[in-house]
Design an enzyme around this catalytic site. Structure first.
Site, PDB file in Angstrom:
ATOM      1  N   ASP A  52       0.830  -1.202   0.000  1.00  0.00           N
ATOM      2  CA  ASP A  52       0.000   0.000   0.000  1.00  0.00           C
ATOM      3  C   ASP A  52       0.865   1.253   0.000  1.00  0.00           C
ATOM      4  O   ASP A  52       1.828   1.351   0.769  1.00  0.00           O
ATOM      5  CB  ASP A  52      -0.878   0.040   1.248  1.00  0.00           C
ATOM      6  CG  ASP A  52      -1.889  -1.091   1.306  1.00  0.00           C
ATOM      7  OD1 ASP A  52      -1.591  -2.184   0.808  1.00  0.00           O
ATOM      8  OD2 ASP A  52      -2.972  -0.879   1.891  1.00  0.00           O
ATOM      9  N   HIS A  54      -1.022   4.538  -0.726  1.00  0.00           N
ATOM     10  CA  HIS A  54      -2.055   5.464  -0.254  1.00  0.00           C
ATOM     11  C   HIS A  54      -1.746   6.947  -0.505  1.00  0.00           C
ATOM     12  O   HIS A  54      -1.810   7.772   0.395  1.00  0.00           O
ATOM     13  CB  HIS A  54      -2.306   5.239   1.234  1.00  0.00           C
ATOM     14  CG  HIS A  54      -3.220   4.073   1.501  1.00  0.00           C
ATOM     15  ND1 HIS A  54      -4.520   4.023   1.057  1.00  0.00           N
ATOM     16  CD2 HIS A  54      -3.005   2.915   2.162  1.00  0.00           C
ATOM     17  CE1 HIS A  54      -5.078   2.881   1.439  1.00  0.00           C
ATOM     18  NE2 HIS A  54      -4.175   2.183   2.110  1.00  0.00           N
ATOM     19  N   ASP A  80      -4.109  -0.329  -3.445  1.00  0.00           N
ATOM     20  CA  ASP A  80      -4.305   0.796  -2.528  1.00  0.00           C
ATOM     21  C   ASP A  80      -3.355   1.943  -2.866  1.00  0.00           C
ATOM     22  O   ASP A  80      -2.485   2.324  -2.077  1.00  0.00           O
ATOM     23  CB  ASP A  80      -4.163   0.355  -1.070  1.00  0.00           C
ATOM     24  CG  ASP A  80      -5.435  -0.305  -0.555  1.00  0.00           C
ATOM     25  OD1 ASP A  80      -6.311  -0.618  -1.379  1.00  0.00           O
ATOM     26  OD2 ASP A  80      -5.553  -0.499   0.662  1.00  0.00           O
ATOM     27  N   ASP A  83      -6.313   7.486  -1.659  1.00  0.00           N
ATOM     28  CA  ASP A  83      -6.912   7.781  -0.352  1.00  0.00           C
ATOM     29  C   ASP A  83      -5.835   7.931   0.732  1.00  0.00           C
ATOM     30  O   ASP A  83      -4.804   7.290   0.705  1.00  0.00           O
ATOM     31  CB  ASP A  83      -7.904   6.700   0.091  1.00  0.00           C
ATOM     32  CG  ASP A  83      -9.153   6.651  -0.762  1.00  0.00           C
ATOM     33  OD1 ASP A  83      -9.500   7.690  -1.357  1.00  0.00           O
ATOM     34  OD2 ASP A  83      -9.784   5.581  -0.832  1.00  0.00           O
ATOM     35  N   ARG A  84      -6.147   8.803   1.695  1.00  0.00           N
ATOM     36  CA  ARG A  84      -5.392   8.996   2.932  1.00  0.00           C
ATOM     37  C   ARG A  84      -4.159   9.865   2.798  1.00  0.00           C
ATOM     38  O   ARG A  84      -3.874  10.640   3.691  1.00  0.00           O
ATOM     39  CB  ARG A  84      -5.039   7.648   3.577  1.00  0.00           C
ATOM     40  CG  ARG A  84      -6.272   6.856   3.930  1.00  0.00           C
ATOM     41  CD  ARG A  84      -5.989   5.611   4.714  1.00  0.00           C
ATOM     42  NE  ARG A  84      -7.260   4.979   5.081  1.00  0.00           N
ATOM     43  CZ  ARG A  84      -7.391   3.719   5.414  1.00  0.00           C
ATOM     44  NH1 ARG A  84      -6.341   2.924   5.445  1.00  0.00           N
ATOM     45  NH2 ARG A  84      -8.571   3.241   5.737  1.00  0.00           N
ATOM     46  N   ASN A 112      -8.537  -2.893  -2.246  1.00  0.00           N
ATOM     47  CA  ASN A 112      -9.898  -2.562  -1.832  1.00  0.00           C
ATOM     48  C   ASN A 112     -10.205  -1.071  -1.972  1.00  0.00           C
ATOM     49  O   ASN A 112     -11.375  -0.674  -2.063  1.00  0.00           O
ATOM     50  CB  ASN A 112     -10.151  -3.008  -0.391  1.00  0.00           C
ATOM     51  CG  ASN A 112      -9.222  -2.356   0.605  1.00  0.00           C
ATOM     52  OD1 ASN A 112      -8.008  -2.513   0.519  1.00  0.00           O
ATOM     53  ND2 ASN A 112      -9.771  -1.633   1.568  1.00  0.00           N
ATOM     54  N   HIS A 113      -9.177  -0.205  -2.029  1.00  0.00           N
ATOM     55  CA  HIS A 113      -9.410   1.227  -2.215  1.00  0.00           C
ATOM     56  C   HIS A 113      -9.561   1.609  -3.686  1.00  0.00           C
ATOM     57  O   HIS A 113      -9.909   2.759  -3.972  1.00  0.00           O
ATOM     58  CB  HIS A 113      -8.294   2.046  -1.570  1.00  0.00           C
ATOM     59  CG  HIS A 113      -8.480   2.222  -0.102  1.00  0.00           C
ATOM     60  ND1 HIS A 113      -8.952   3.390   0.463  1.00  0.00           N
ATOM     61  CD2 HIS A 113      -8.286   1.359   0.930  1.00  0.00           C
ATOM     62  CE1 HIS A 113      -9.028   3.240   1.781  1.00  0.00           C
ATOM     63  NE2 HIS A 113      -8.631   2.022   2.085  1.00  0.00           N
ATOM     64  N   HIS A 178      -3.762  -8.485  -3.141  1.00  0.00           N
ATOM     65  CA  HIS A 178      -3.815  -7.360  -2.212  1.00  0.00           C
ATOM     66  C   HIS A 178      -4.178  -7.798  -0.807  1.00  0.00           C
ATOM     67  O   HIS A 178      -3.481  -7.475   0.155  1.00  0.00           O
ATOM     68  CB  HIS A 178      -4.815  -6.316  -2.673  1.00  0.00           C
ATOM     69  CG  HIS A 178      -4.942  -5.187  -1.691  1.00  0.00           C
ATOM     70  ND1 HIS A 178      -3.947  -4.242  -1.515  1.00  0.00           N
ATOM     71  CD2 HIS A 178      -5.912  -4.871  -0.781  1.00  0.00           C
ATOM     72  CE1 HIS A 178      -4.311  -3.397  -0.557  1.00  0.00           C
ATOM     73  NE2 HIS A 178      -5.493  -3.759  -0.104  1.00  0.00           N
ATOM     74  N   ARG A 243     -13.597  -6.596   9.732  1.00  0.00           N
ATOM     75  CA  ARG A 243     -13.717  -5.494   8.776  1.00  0.00           C
ATOM     76  C   ARG A 243     -15.140  -5.376   8.221  1.00  0.00           C
ATOM     77  O   ARG A 243     -15.513  -4.327   7.704  1.00  0.00           O
ATOM     78  CB  ARG A 243     -12.756  -5.696   7.596  1.00  0.00           C
ATOM     79  CG  ARG A 243     -11.282  -5.562   7.914  1.00  0.00           C
ATOM     80  CD  ARG A 243     -10.481  -5.738   6.636  1.00  0.00           C
ATOM     81  NE  ARG A 243      -9.042  -5.724   6.839  1.00  0.00           N
ATOM     82  CZ  ARG A 243      -8.282  -4.632   6.770  1.00  0.00           C
ATOM     83  NH1 ARG A 243      -8.850  -3.467   6.522  1.00  0.00           N
ATOM     84  NH2 ARG A 243      -6.977  -4.705   6.944  1.00  0.00           N
ATOM     85  N   HIS A 270      -2.173  -4.696   2.354  1.00  0.00           N
ATOM     86  CA  HIS A 270      -3.474  -4.491   3.002  1.00  0.00           C
ATOM     87  C   HIS A 270      -3.433  -4.164   4.492  1.00  0.00           C
ATOM     88  O   HIS A 270      -4.396  -3.630   5.022  1.00  0.00           O
ATOM     89  CB  HIS A 270      -4.343  -5.730   2.755  1.00  0.00           C
ATOM     90  CG  HIS A 270      -5.799  -5.571   3.056  1.00  0.00           C
ATOM     91  ND1 HIS A 270      -6.526  -4.444   2.713  1.00  0.00           N
ATOM     92  CD2 HIS A 270      -6.689  -6.408   3.667  1.00  0.00           C
ATOM     93  CE1 HIS A 270      -7.793  -4.615   3.094  1.00  0.00           C
ATOM     94  NE2 HIS A 270      -7.913  -5.786   3.677  1.00  0.00           N
TER      95      HIS A 270
END
Length: 430
Positions: A52, A54, A80, A83-84, A112-113, A178, A243, A270
């Site tokens: 990740d 991000h 991923d 985001d963030r 998943n993002h 992932h 989750r 992840h």
């Protein structure tokens, strides 16, 4: 400007945004490449795996300085990308250009993002314990609106996300994904027949591949009811993930999947690892995490996993991009700050990891800058940290088993990290 990928890549390494029209064409051309790649892409070693990132653009640029630039180094990015962090747009645009320019040298796996639903989440931050209030929307969708004035760029990229591969197999030996495994998937051939050209569903094998996690047998916890953090027996079968999506799985499930498919190891991302990586289940599975000092506050190390020609594995551990090579984050337009010292604005990050502006000097000093070293063997437990959600459902979907109703809606795992924090994360919200 004509469509010159080399020029685009050069501009992007300097963190210059491409025009909306160029991004539209870029995504369309990249989809034409991705549609010809199967759900399971076969890749040969040597290759470097990246976890990740991000949207931490400067740290992505640091990864290329450490591991080598394309096309001299082959890369598998495990998802991923957005985001963030501050720079999701710059990060995914660069990686997309590299994929289009060197399609056989770089593989982009879906995380998943890479989802319309996740990238549209609206977050509320509340620092009432510090006598500060801060409200800010967050995510790739919001960043696209801020930087381009419309959702068009977000639409172009999220449409392209539907074409990303679901997994990779390196030299018929190492399975890369992932998230993790699925009770619906026993063989690699079952992954090959999934219809991946769509939004990630809430359940089913495709969702499991991007959401599942291995059981964490050693993660410290104050909540004995949290199966992700506190199961003493990591040999177990599949269990429902805290989750709210995917599953957790143990050693026996991992061993069976490897044996049935004639594989030797699973590599995945992840989960935040404070040491940058983690090795589980007698070296059958490893997690690689590539966002150092996650959200600019967590104090963690990061790593890339280098797979050699003989399938030997080496984690190259690194810290954040040196400060003299990193620009300040963007101004937080629309933020509302009240409190004793408005100067705290510079210390509150535009991200979901809602920590205080301080973390231990010991942890800060433990993160190497440009001096790199390779590590072999076991890392420390992957952990989740406190975040703030609109609802219980959003807390659960990110893996937080505890949810506090009220202002800020704090979701937290109650896990004490091994680096970067000296108190239990949820103390910052009390």
């Amino acid at each position: 400007m004509g469509f010159d990928l080399d020029e685009f890549i050069s501009s992007l390494y300097n963190k210059e945004l491409l025009s909306e029209a160029v991004i539209k064409e870029l995504c369309e051309k990249t989809k034409e490449v991705l549609v010809n790649e199967g759900n399971v892409r076969m890749v040969s070693a040597p290759v470097t795996l990246v976890g990740d990132v991000h949207g931490q653009f400067y740290d992505v640029r640091e990864i290329f300085k450490i591991g080598g630039y394309c096309p001299s180094t082959n890369y598998i990015f495990l998802g991923d990308y957005v985001d963030r962090g501050y720079y999701s747009v710059e990060t995914i645009t660069l990686l997309t250009c590299l994929k289009l320019r060197y399609p056989d040298r770089i593989t982009l796996v879906r995380g998943n993002h890479e989802s319309r639903a996740v990238t549209q989440v609206t977050w509320l931050y509340n620092f009432s314990a510090l006598n500060y209030t801060f409200h800010k929307t967050y995510g790739f969708y919001t960043e696209c609106l801020r930087k381009y004035g419309s959702a068009n760029v977000w639409n172009y990229f999220t449409d392209m996300f539907d074409y990303l591969v679901l997994s990779v197999v390196i030299d018929n030996s190492i399975f890369c994904v992932h998230g993790g495994l699925s009770p619906s998937i026993h063989t690699i051939d079952q992954i090959k027949v999934i219809d991946r050209f769509k939004e990630i569903p809430h359940e089913g094998p495709m969702a499991d591949l991007v959401w599942s996690d291995p059981i964490q047998p050693t993660a410290p916890t104050f909540n004995s009811n949290n199966p992700l953090n506190s199961l003493e027996d990591n040999k177990g079968d599949f269990a429902i993930s805290p989750r709210g999506a995917g599953y957790i799985f143990g050693r026996d499930v991992t061993r069976k999947f490897l044996e049935v498919n004639g594989l030797g190891h699973i590599c995945r991302a992840h989960q935040l690892c404070m040491e940058g990586y983690q090795i589980l289940f007698d070296d059958m599975l490893s997690t690689v995490w590539s966002a150092p000092n996650y959200c600019y506050r967590a104090g963690n190390l990061a790593s890339v996993l280098e797979i050699g020609p003989g399938l030997e594995r080496a984690f190259n551990v690194f810290g954040p991009c040196p400060e003299d090579e990193r620009e300040a984050g963007p101004n937080m337009a629309g933020a509302a700050l009240t409190g004793k010292d408005a100067g705290l604005e510079s210390d509150i990050v535009d991200d979901g990891l809602a920590l205080t502006a301080e973390y231990s000097a010991e942890a800060e000093g433990s993160v190497p800058a440009r001096g790199r070293k390779k590590r072999f063997g076991r890392g420390r437990g992957a952990v989740n940290a406190g975040m703030i959600f609109k609802s219980r459902a959003e807390a659960e979907i990110e893996g937080f088993s505890t949810f506090t109703e009220g202002v800020g809606n704090v979701g937290y795992s109650e896990a004490q990290t091994t680096r970067g924090m000296t108190q239990v994360v949820n103390e910052y919200f009390l």
